[in-house]
Scaffold this motif. Structure first.
Motif, PDB file in Angstrom:
ATOM      1  N   THR A   6      33.108  37.744  44.538  1.00 23.74           N
ATOM      2  CA  THR A   6      34.285  38.125  43.770  1.00 23.74           C
ATOM      3  C   THR A   6      33.904  38.374  42.323  1.00 23.74           C
ATOM      4  N   VAL A   7      34.467  39.434  41.756  1.00 21.89           N
ATOM      5  CA  VAL A   7      34.212  39.788  40.361  1.00 21.89           C
ATOM      6  C   VAL A   7      35.518  39.705  39.581  1.00 21.89           C
ATOM      7  N   GLY A   8      35.488  39.010  38.450  1.00 22.93           N
ATOM      8  CA  GLY A   8      36.622  38.992  37.539  1.00 22.93           C
ATOM      9  C   GLY A   8      36.470  40.102  36.520  1.00 22.93           C
ATOM     10  N   LEU A   9      37.418  41.021  36.483  1.00 19.63           N
ATOM     11  CA  LEU A   9      37.350  42.196  35.622  1.00 19.63           C
ATOM     12  C   LEU A   9      38.295  42.075  34.438  1.00 19.63           C
ATOM     13  N   ARG A  34      35.035  41.617  46.383  1.00 18.62           N
ATOM     14  CA  ARG A  34      36.449  41.494  45.991  1.00 18.62           C
ATOM     15  C   ARG A  34      36.520  41.658  44.475  1.00 18.62           C
ATOM     16  N   LEU A  35      37.378  42.569  44.015  1.00 15.72           N
ATOM     17  CA  LEU A  35      37.569  42.824  42.596  1.00 15.72           C
ATOM     18  C   LEU A  35      38.946  42.322  42.192  1.00 15.72           C
ATOM     19  N   VAL A  36      39.003  41.469  41.166  1.00 13.63           N
ATOM     20  CA  VAL A  36      40.284  40.916  40.744  1.00 13.63           C
ATOM     21  C   VAL A  36      40.449  41.088  39.240  1.00 13.63           C
ATOM     22  N   HIS A  37      41.693  41.211  38.840  1.00 20.03           N
ATOM     23  CA  HIS A  37      42.035  41.289  37.412  1.00 20.03           C
ATOM     24  C   HIS A  37      43.308  40.491  37.199  1.00 20.03           C
ATOM     25  N   ALA A  38      43.229  39.483  36.344  1.00 20.03           N
ATOM     26  CA  ALA A  38      44.384  38.634  36.056  1.00 20.03           C
ATOM     27  C   ALA A  38      45.216  39.269  34.948  1.00 20.03           C
ATOM     28  N   TRP A  39      46.527  39.388  35.192  1.00 17.08           N
ATOM     29  CA  TRP A  39      47.401  40.048  34.213  1.00 17.08           C
ATOM     30  C   TRP A  39      48.805  39.483  34.290  1.00 17.08           C
ATOM     31  N   VAL A  40      49.351  39.140  33.132  1.00 12.97           N
ATOM     32  CA  VAL A  40      50.777  38.852  33.003  1.00 12.97           C
ATOM     33  C   VAL A  40      51.263  39.588  31.772  1.00 12.97           C
ATOM     34  N   TRP A  41      52.500  40.068  31.801  1.00 12.25           N
ATOM     35  CA  TRP A  41      52.996  40.869  30.693  1.00 12.25           C
ATOM     36  C   TRP A  41      53.124  40.046  29.431  1.00 12.25           C
ATOM     37  N   GLN A  42      52.587  40.592  28.334  1.00 10.91           N
ATOM     38  CA  GLN A  42      52.711  39.973  27.024  1.00 10.91           C
ATOM     39  C   GLN A  42      53.193  41.033  26.043  1.00 10.91           C
ATOM     40  N   LEU A  92      41.443  32.796  37.646  1.00  9.86           N
ATOM     41  CA  LEU A  92      40.032  33.053  37.925  1.00  9.86           C
ATOM     42  C   LEU A  92      39.347  31.814  38.506  1.00  9.86           C
ATOM     43  N   LEU A  93      39.764  30.636  38.081  1.00 11.00           N
ATOM     44  CA  LEU A  93      39.201  29.415  38.654  1.00 11.00           C
ATOM     45  C   LEU A  93      39.558  29.283  40.131  1.00 11.00           C
ATOM     46  N   VAL A  94      40.764  29.679  40.492  1.00  7.63           N
ATOM     47  CA  VAL A  94      41.149  29.668  41.907  1.00  7.63           C
ATOM     48  C   VAL A  94      40.285  30.645  42.692  1.00  7.63           C
ATOM     49  N   GLU A  95      40.079  31.837  42.150  1.00  2.74           N
ATOM     50  CA  GLU A  95      39.250  32.837  42.817  1.00  2.74           C
ATOM     51  C   GLU A  95      37.804  32.364  42.929  1.00  2.74           C
ATOM     52  N   ALA A  96      37.303  31.735  41.883  1.00  2.00           N
ATOM     53  CA  ALA A  96      35.921  31.251  41.903  1.00  2.00           C
ATOM     54  C   ALA A  96      35.728  30.180  42.965  1.00  2.00           C
ATOM     55  N   ALA A  97      36.736  29.338  43.166  1.00  2.00           N
ATOM     56  CA  ALA A  97      36.644  28.284  44.175  1.00  2.00           C
ATOM     57  C   ALA A  97      36.675  28.849  45.587  1.00  2.00           C
ATOM     58  N   ARG A  98      37.331  29.999  45.775  1.00  2.00           N
ATOM     59  CA  ARG A  98      37.434  30.603  47.101  1.00  2.00           C
ATOM     60  C   ARG A  98      36.212  31.433  47.458  1.00  2.00           C
ATOM     61  N   ALA A  99      35.534  31.985  46.453  1.00  2.00           N
ATOM     62  CA  ALA A  99      34.443  32.920  46.695  1.00  2.00           C
ATOM     63  C   ALA A  99      33.141  32.195  47.017  1.00  2.00           C
ATOM     64  N   ASP A 100      32.253  32.870  47.722  1.00  2.00           N
ATOM     65  CA  ASP A 100      30.904  32.343  47.915  1.00  2.00           C
ATOM     66  C   ASP A 100      30.093  32.477  46.637  1.00  2.00           C
ATOM     67  N   LEU A 101      30.421  33.500  45.849  1.00  2.00           N
ATOM     68  CA  LEU A 101      29.756  33.727  44.573  1.00  2.00           C
ATOM     69  C   LEU A 101      30.745  34.432  43.661  1.00  2.00           C
ATOM     70  N   VAL A 124      35.836  29.314  32.379  1.00  2.00           N
ATOM     71  CA  VAL A 124      35.629  29.375  33.824  1.00  2.00           C
ATOM     72  C   VAL A 124      34.328  28.685  34.201  1.00  2.00           C
ATOM     73  N   LEU A 125      33.287  28.965  33.440  1.00  2.00           N
ATOM     74  CA  LEU A 125      31.981  28.407  33.745  1.00  2.00           C
ATOM     75  C   LEU A 125      31.982  26.890  33.671  1.00  2.00           C
ATOM     76  N   ARG A 126      32.668  26.340  32.700  1.00  2.00           N
ATOM     77  CA  ARG A 126      32.689  24.889  32.523  1.00  2.00           C
ATOM     78  C   ARG A 126      33.394  24.161  33.661  1.00  2.00           C
ATOM     79  N   GLN A 127      34.334  24.846  34.324  1.00  3.83           N
ATOM     80  CA  GLN A 127      35.158  24.171  35.325  1.00  3.83           C
ATOM     81  C   GLN A 127      34.906  24.626  36.751  1.00  3.83           C
ATOM     82  N   ALA A 128      34.129  25.676  36.954  1.00  2.59           N
ATOM     83  CA  ALA A 128      33.913  26.216  38.299  1.00  2.59           C
ATOM     84  C   ALA A 128      33.156  25.213  39.162  1.00  2.59           C
TER      85      ALA A 128
END
Length: 290
Positions: A6-9, A34-42, A92-101, A124-128
């Motif tokens: 999974t890649v966080g974009l 798997r390509l993911v992008h986290a977005w909420v309207w601001q 992204l932490l949820v995605e990182a926990a689900r992915a193999d890499l 993300v790195l500190r908590q993955a």
């Protein structure tokens, strides 16, 4: 090898470089991408049209650009995309926990501490709890690598270090590359020595020989599991970060370990990992271990 990378974009050149690397890795290992992008309207305080629909279209374009790019380079690769309607770091932490890499882009190397890495990547790195690879775009002034070693820093030679070595050997096997196992050591203070430790050093014909023996014993199970992978062992006195980075030129991947944080220790990634992330010229894989 089944599984998903999974890649966080985020729409930057750094995340596109991460997508390129992840696509090649997924193709190499027979994994899905798997390509993911986290977005909420601001609401944006700028004089342009940036309402919810416009921002959502921008976010969708981030995924589409990356998907078009990787499918053009790897037509047979299984690729999925998802726009995550949530805050960036938690999703992204949820995605990182689900992915193999899990793969993220890095802004590059330099001497300004964590700021060049990016706050999202650091959090993300500190908590993955699964391996994370940081990738940055190549610079035009960098020479082409002369070799394709997977360099792994071996700090833990007991069972706690197994995930780090397993990741390094699997990566090398997928690439038909060598593993360069690097271990740094230093002379311990006299008051920390016990009669038992002095006896072990004497039996090993000196401190460096003892460290070489420890490294060889840690590598033995992985040599047996991956007999096709050539292994180079490097033991050197000095700073662990300096010794690791001095073996980095020509590497296609550097693998380092990171202890899983406790509930009150989420800010640390370790000095060796920190140095590798900011100064290595190739992607860096950070593998959590107990």
């Amino acid at each position: 090898m089944p599984g998903t990378i999974t890649v966080g974009l985020d729409g930057t050149d750094h995340s596109l470089a991460a997508a390129d690397w992840a696509a090649a890795e997924a193709s190499r290992r027979g994994m899905a991408l798997r390509l993911v992008h986290a977005w909420v309207w601001q609401p944006l305080d700028v004089a342009v049209a940036a309402d919810s629909d416009v921002q959502q279209q921008w976010a969708a374009d981030v995924l589409r650009e990356a998907e078009d790019r990787v499918t053009a380079a790897f037509p047979g690769l299984a690729v999925t995309t998802e726009l995550l309607p949530a805050e960036t770091v938690p999703s992204l932490l949820v995605e990182a926990a689900r992915a193999d890499l899990f793969v993220l882009g890095s802004r590059g190397h330099g001497a300004m501490g964590g700021y060049l890495l990016g706050s999202v990547a650091l959090k993300v790195l500190r908590q993955a709890v699964r391996p994370v690879v940081l990738v940055r775009p190549p610079r035009r002034d960098e020479p082409a690598p002369a070799a394709e070693d997977v360099v792994v820093g071996v700090q833990e030679v007991d069972e706690t270090g197994r995930p780090v070595l397993e990741f390094a050997f699997a990566a090398a096997a997928a690439r038909d590359s060598r593993v360069r196992a690097v271990r740094a050591w230093s002379v311990p203070r006299v008051f920390t020595w016990s009669p038992g430790s002095l006896y072990l050093a004497d039996e090993a014909d000196g401190l460096e020989a003892l460290e070489r023996k420890r490294l060889s014993e840690a590598l033995r199970p992985w040599r047996e599991k991956y007999p096709q992978v050539e292994v180079v062992e490097h033991v050197e006195i000095g700073s662990a970060a300096d010794v690791l980075l001095s073996n980095g030129p020509g590497a296609c991947l550097i693998v380092v370990g990171r202890r899983l944080p406790g509930p009150h220790d989420l800010r640390r990634i370790g000095s060796v990992t920190h140095a590798a992330l900011h100064h290595a010229l190739c992607p860096v894989a950070v593998v959590p271990h107990p």
